[in-house]
Design an enzyme around this catalytic site. Structure first.
Site: not given
Ligand code: FBP
Length: 262
Positions: A21-22, A26, A153, A155, A185, A211-212, A238-239
């Site tokens: 979903d990046h 991002h 998250y 934030r 998550k 993951g990060g 993901g990454r």
């Protein structure tokens, strides 16, 4: 009220989700010539190592073919998890984070979703609105039998610098339980002892860890082992998969650690 079923997105009670979903969160900055193409990610997702793939609705619509939607050929095997909200990162330094709803539960179901994901920024000035929206969506997901995963998250100004704190992440996990999430998550605290408390705080709500940023493979495998020692049921990554030199190699190793119950 229907029973929601996380068996569809787990194996041996464990979860390994491929997050993509990046592009929304991002922009294409995380991608190269290969990974910018969602079709390439679908190939990795369908390798048999994952229990779910995470897309926004537009990518799901154009790249995911659930059984019965488009004829009989080229069905995707991996279960689909549709993100129901999202935002860009362009205003990150300007406003307190808020992730608006973008996709309805019915639309996700029509795309073939086996689960839905929804971000709540715990600690943001917009937290109240997001928790209320999350609770409404959760009610609808319950009625329609769709498991809901909360991207909980920390934030915003109120929690700045404490995004990985044990107390704040345990609070985020607990908000997931209190609002009815099937799964949350979360970012990792950085050490297994403190994260055990986070998992405990989530009660019967299952915990998966994000993951990060890309790490060396050995470091990421160690991270995975550590996360799995805390009671978390798996990873949404993901990454560290699709930015790897050999995505299928690391996917296999992650599946061995996470999905093969010891
Ligand atoms: P990664 O494993 O690549 O970090 O993906 C996990 C994830 O939560 C994605 O679902 C999401 O797009 C991204 O990280 C969010 O990143 P940010 O921390 O910048 O909001």
């Amino acid at each position: 009220m229907q029973e929601t079923n996380i068996n569809n997105i787990t194996k041996n009670g464990r979860a390994l989700f491929l997050a993509y979903d990046h592009g929304m969160e991002h922009g294409p900055a995380d991608f190269d010539d290969e990974t910018v193409d969602p079709a390439k990610i679908m190939e990795i997702a369908d390798s048999g190592y994952f229990t779910g793939v995470i897309f926004q609705k537009g990518v799901a619509e154009k790249y995911y073919l659930p059984a019965g939607r488009q004829g009989d050929k080229n069905k995707n095997k991996v279960p689909l998890i549709v993100k129901l909200n999202g935002k860009t990162n362009l205003l990150n330094d300007v406003v307190e984070p808020y992730s608006p709803p973008l996709c309805s539960v019915d639309e996700a179901l029509s795309l073939g979703a086996s689960a839905a994901g929804y971000t709540v920024y715990i600690g943001s000035e917009n937290e109240a609105k997001m928790i209320a929206e999350f609770a409404k969506i959760e009610e609808e997901c319950q009625k329609k039998g769709l498991p809901l995963i909360g991207w909980m998250y920390p934030r915003g100004k109120a929690v700045a610098g404490r995004e990985h704190s044990k107390e704040i992440l345990a609070y985020a996990a607990r908000v997931g339980l209190e609002t009815g999430a099937e799964m949350v998550k979360l970012p990792y605290t950085g050490d297994p002892e403190s994260f055990k408390w986070v998992v405990e705080a989530a009660g019967r709500t299952k915990v998966v860890v994000m993951g990060g940023q890309k790490m060396e493979e050995a470091e990421f495998l160690k991270y995975t082992e550590e996360v799995m020692s805390t009671g978390a049921i798996g990873l949404a990554v993901g990454r560290n998969v699709w930015q790897a030199e050999k995505p299928l190699d690391i996917s296999k190793k992650l599946a061995e650690i996470i999905l093969n119950k010891k």
